[in-house]
Design a protein around this motif. Sequence first.
Motif, PDB file in Angstrom:
ATOM      1  N   ALA A   1       0.879  -1.123   0.046  1.00  0.00           N
ATOM      2  CA  ALA A   1       0.152   0.164   0.002  1.00  0.00           C
ATOM      3  C   ALA A   1       0.807   1.202   0.064  1.00  0.00           C
ATOM      4  O   ALA A   1       2.176   1.260   0.460  1.00  0.00           O
ATOM      5  N   ILE A   2       0.481   2.210  -0.622  1.00  0.00           N
ATOM      6  CA  ILE A   2       1.427   3.452  -0.740  1.00  0.00           C
ATOM      7  C   ILE A   2       0.823   4.354   0.604  1.00  0.00           C
ATOM      8  O   ILE A   2      -0.469   4.821   0.822  1.00  0.00           O
ATOM      9  N   LEU A   3       1.839   4.557   1.256  1.00  0.00           N
ATOM     10  CA  LEU A   3       1.460   5.351   2.795  1.00  0.00           C
ATOM     11  C   LEU A   3       1.264   6.498   2.386  1.00  0.00           C
ATOM     12  O   LEU A   3       2.048   7.300   1.550  1.00  0.00           O
ATOM     13  N   PRO A   4       0.214   7.305   3.142  1.00  0.00           N
ATOM     14  CA  PRO A   4      -0.122   8.590   2.950  1.00  0.00           C
ATOM     15  C   PRO A   4       1.139   9.628   3.399  1.00  0.00           C
ATOM     16  O   PRO A   4       1.689   9.010   4.492  1.00  0.00           O
TER      17      PRO A   4
ATOM     18  N   THR B   1      -4.679  13.222  -4.425  1.00  0.00           N
ATOM     19  CA  THR B   1      -4.578  11.747  -4.823  1.00  0.00           C
ATOM     20  C   THR B   1      -3.282  11.236  -5.813  1.00  0.00           C
ATOM     21  O   THR B   1      -3.424  12.196  -6.943  1.00  0.00           O
ATOM     22  N   TYR B   2      -2.248  10.716  -5.582  1.00  0.00           N
ATOM     23  CA  TYR B   2      -1.191  10.243  -6.424  1.00  0.00           C
ATOM     24  C   TYR B   2      -1.495   8.571  -6.938  1.00  0.00           C
ATOM     25  O   TYR B   2      -1.854   7.929  -5.979  1.00  0.00           O
ATOM     26  N   ILE B   3      -1.376   8.558  -8.264  1.00  0.00           N
ATOM     27  CA  ILE B   3      -1.861   7.291  -8.730  1.00  0.00           C
ATOM     28  C   ILE B   3      -0.372   6.518  -9.244  1.00  0.00           C
ATOM     29  O   ILE B   3       0.500   7.205  -9.894  1.00  0.00           O
ATOM     30  N   CYS B   4      -0.107   5.532  -8.633  1.00  0.00           N
ATOM     31  CA  CYS B   4       0.947   4.717  -9.339  1.00  0.00           C
ATOM     32  C   CYS B   4       0.566   3.655 -10.161  1.00  0.00           C
ATOM     33  O   CYS B   4      -0.401   2.799  -9.606  1.00  0.00           O
ATOM     34  N   LYS B   5       0.860   3.592 -11.443  1.00  0.00           N
ATOM     35  CA  LYS B   5       0.270   2.616 -12.371  1.00  0.00           C
ATOM     36  C   LYS B   5       1.098   1.950 -13.119  1.00  0.00           C
ATOM     37  O   LYS B   5       2.245   2.272 -13.418  1.00  0.00           O
ATOM     38  N   ILE B   6       0.923   0.560 -13.202  1.00  0.00           N
ATOM     39  CA  ILE B   6       1.750  -0.351 -13.987  1.00  0.00           C
ATOM     40  C   ILE B   6       1.009  -0.648 -15.308  1.00  0.00           C
ATOM     41  O   ILE B   6      -0.142  -1.083 -15.261  1.00  0.00           O
ATOM     42  N   GLN B   7       1.516  -0.387 -16.676  1.00  0.00           N
ATOM     43  CA  GLN B   7       0.809  -0.466 -17.873  1.00  0.00           C
ATOM     44  C   GLN B   7       1.561  -1.874 -18.411  1.00  0.00           C
ATOM     45  O   GLN B   7       2.689  -1.882 -18.524  1.00  0.00           O
ATOM     46  N   VAL B   8       0.956  -2.930 -18.066  1.00  0.00           N
ATOM     47  CA  VAL B   8       1.399  -4.270 -18.547  1.00  0.00           C
ATOM     48  C   VAL B   8       1.553  -4.342 -19.998  1.00  0.00           C
ATOM     49  O   VAL B   8       0.766  -4.209 -20.817  1.00  0.00           O
ATOM     50  N   THR B   9       3.093  -4.903 -20.195  1.00  0.00           N
ATOM     51  CA  THR B   9       3.489  -4.735 -21.701  1.00  0.00           C
ATOM     52  C   THR B   9       2.491  -5.883 -22.462  1.00  0.00           C
ATOM     53  O   THR B   9       2.280  -7.100 -21.938  1.00  0.00           O
ATOM     54  N   GLY B  10       1.863  -5.421 -23.510  1.00  0.00           N
ATOM     55  CA  GLY B  10       1.512  -6.404 -24.547  1.00  0.00           C
ATOM     56  C   GLY B  10      -0.070  -6.673 -24.241  1.00  0.00           C
ATOM     57  O   GLY B  10      -0.901  -7.039 -25.176  1.00  0.00           O
ATOM     58  N   THR B  11      -0.232  -6.551 -22.940  1.00  0.00           N
ATOM     59  CA  THR B  11      -1.893  -6.926 -22.601  1.00  0.00           C
ATOM     60  C   THR B  11      -3.044  -5.734 -22.549  1.00  0.00           C
ATOM     61  O   THR B  11      -3.978  -5.727 -22.974  1.00  0.00           O
ATOM     62  N   GLY B  12      -2.003  -4.367 -22.512  1.00  0.00           N
ATOM     63  CA  GLY B  12      -2.945  -3.285 -22.534  1.00  0.00           C
ATOM     64  C   GLY B  12      -3.482  -3.034 -21.019  1.00  0.00           C
ATOM     65  O   GLY B  12      -4.415  -2.121 -20.705  1.00  0.00           O
ATOM     66  N   GLU B  13      -3.231  -4.059 -20.011  1.00  0.00           N
ATOM     67  CA  GLU B  13      -3.901  -4.070 -18.956  1.00  0.00           C
ATOM     68  C   GLU B  13      -3.231  -3.219 -17.964  1.00  0.00           C
ATOM     69  O   GLU B  13      -1.956  -2.915 -17.983  1.00  0.00           O
ATOM     70  N   THR B  14      -4.082  -2.702 -16.930  1.00  0.00           N
ATOM     71  CA  THR B  14      -3.128  -1.689 -16.111  1.00  0.00           C
ATOM     72  C   THR B  14      -3.552  -2.116 -14.820  1.00  0.00           C
ATOM     73  O   THR B  14      -4.501  -2.767 -14.414  1.00  0.00           O
ATOM     74  N   LYS B  15      -2.570  -1.705 -13.693  1.00  0.00           N
ATOM     75  CA  LYS B  15      -2.658  -2.019 -12.165  1.00  0.00           C
ATOM     76  C   LYS B  15      -2.544  -0.749 -11.729  1.00  0.00           C
ATOM     77  O   LYS B  15      -1.378   0.101 -11.888  1.00  0.00           O
ATOM     78  N   GLU B  16      -3.377  -0.404 -10.558  1.00  0.00           N
ATOM     79  CA  GLU B  16      -2.697   0.876  -9.686  1.00  0.00           C
ATOM     80  C   GLU B  16      -3.210   0.781  -8.489  1.00  0.00           C
ATOM     81  O   GLU B  16      -3.980  -0.046  -8.039  1.00  0.00           O
ATOM     82  N   LYS B  17      -2.364   1.717  -7.721  1.00  0.00           N
ATOM     83  CA  LYS B  17      -2.612   2.147  -6.252  1.00  0.00           C
ATOM     84  C   LYS B  17      -2.607   3.520  -6.079  1.00  0.00           C
ATOM     85  O   LYS B  17      -2.037   4.107  -6.800  1.00  0.00           O
ATOM     86  N   PHE B  18      -3.203   3.783  -5.050  1.00  0.00           N
ATOM     87  CA  PHE B  18      -3.540   5.386  -4.810  1.00  0.00           C
ATOM     88  C   PHE B  18      -2.742   5.591  -3.280  1.00  0.00           C
ATOM     89  O   PHE B  18      -2.853   4.819  -2.345  1.00  0.00           O
ATOM     90  N   GLY B  19      -2.218   6.850  -3.477  1.00  0.00           N
ATOM     91  CA  GLY B  19      -1.598   7.369  -2.205  1.00  0.00           C
ATOM     92  C   GLY B  19      -1.831   8.998  -2.020  1.00  0.00           C
ATOM     93  O   GLY B  19      -2.024   9.414  -2.967  1.00  0.00           O
ATOM     94  N   LYS B  20      -2.120   8.944  -0.767  1.00  0.00           N
ATOM     95  CA  LYS B  20      -2.779  10.470  -0.576  1.00  0.00           C
ATOM     96  C   LYS B  20      -1.688  11.321  -0.136  1.00  0.00           C
ATOM     97  O   LYS B  20      -0.876  11.182   0.716  1.00  0.00           O
ATOM     98  N   LEU B  21      -1.558  12.722  -0.302  1.00  0.00           N
ATOM     99  CA  LEU B  21      -0.572  13.633   0.192  1.00  0.00           C
ATOM    100  C   LEU B  21      -1.485  14.901   0.701  1.00  0.00           C
ATOM    101  O   LEU B  21      -2.188  15.309   0.067  1.00  0.00           O
ATOM    102  N   LEU B  22      -1.259  15.120   2.054  1.00  0.00           N
ATOM    103  CA  LEU B  22      -1.769  16.315   2.483  1.00  0.00           C
ATOM    104  C   LEU B  22      -0.749  17.258   2.849  1.00  0.00           C
ATOM    105  O   LEU B  22       0.586  16.880   3.232  1.00  0.00           O
TER     106      LEU B  22
END
Length: 366
Positions: free
Chosen positions: A29-32, A115-136
Amino acid sequence: MDCRLFLLAVFVISLAYVAAQEQPEITKAILPEIKRKGLTAYLNCTVTRQGTSKVFWSHKQRRLEITQDDQVTVGERFNQVVNGLPKYEIFRLPDGDGWTYQLVVHRLSQIDIGTYICKIQVTGTGETKEKFGKLLVLVPPDIQNGKTTHTLSVPKGGSAKLTCAAEGYPMPNITWFRPNGKAIPGRGYSYNGETLYLEDVTLDNRGMYRCVANNNVRPPATFDATLFIEFAPEATPVQSTYGQATNRQFDLTIECIISGYPPPTLHWYKITEGGGRKAITDDDWHSINTLLSHGNFLSISERWYQLTIRNVRARDLGDYVCEETDLCQGANCPKNVNDINSAKRNVIATSIVFISVTLSCLLYQW
Ligand SMILES: *[C@@H]1O[C@H](CO)[C@@H](O)[C@H](O)[C@H]1NC(C)=O
Ligand SMILES: *[C@@H]1O[C@H](CO)[C@@H](O)[C@H](O)[C@H]1NC(C)=O
């Protein structure tokens, strides 16, 4: 069950399993981050089995693509360099069998909140994975000049609206009180709220009102607003009779205190033998002074006036008048008053005080 069908099912499931095994993942998890304005924030995105897939950081609300893998890709406009330090940096740090993509945001300001998004763009499949991190970003309170009352003039008996607008994160609370320790009319000793309304104002209500904006991020901000109450002038002689000896080359000073707002104009007169009035001007025989402040003796909107008669002679004895004329015209009119008030101010108000100058025994020794 058909044996072939069973084998096919096993084959498909294991294929899917192997495929899943090979998929990159964001493992933690992305820590806030909660940081004060001006400081630096760090957001970690830890990835395993990245392979040839790409990792991106972006700001959700601003739709700002900031990085791709270990490169900052955002435009120069958003990535200004100050003292050699860019706004954003990205570090690729080894973490177990994967990598941590650490996004560094320097010189934090309100715009970085979100909110900051970390995203993986999976090669070949066009699929994405993401997780969110908050910044105050904690921002200490700041009084907004244009929206805050500096000075306000209202007629006696009227109502006043004092506003204190502040920015900050979290949104600051506003508290009003009087620096002179007096109560706020009808409100006790302090009042919470951006806008302070005062009804039916009296002369006691004039003076300073202080607002404090606080959001527990040091330091709180304060601002002083000054309330002027317009009222017809009132004149008070400092002493109503002055004794004087004549033809002794003495100067005599008679004095008058005037209160009124806006500051009225003062006139000095001498009562003539016929009972009429003769205006006194600043000339060889007379000098007219205004003492705007007299230590702490005078209250706000009081003025001290002096008339000095040089080398008093018999003809100078008699009654003098200090008269205040309160006529609001052009530049004399208070600013920020509405038309109704201005119209009211055009009424002339006068206040007259008689001061007698009499002949007295000469006490001086020669
Ligand atoms: C981010 O990752 C780095 C490297 O693994 C670590 O030193 C740091 O403590 C992490 N910071 C946060 C806020 O998770
Ligand atoms: C503002 O005041 C309220 C009530 O006293 C309090 O609950 C709140 O936490 C305060 N907010 C801040 C930002 O200090």
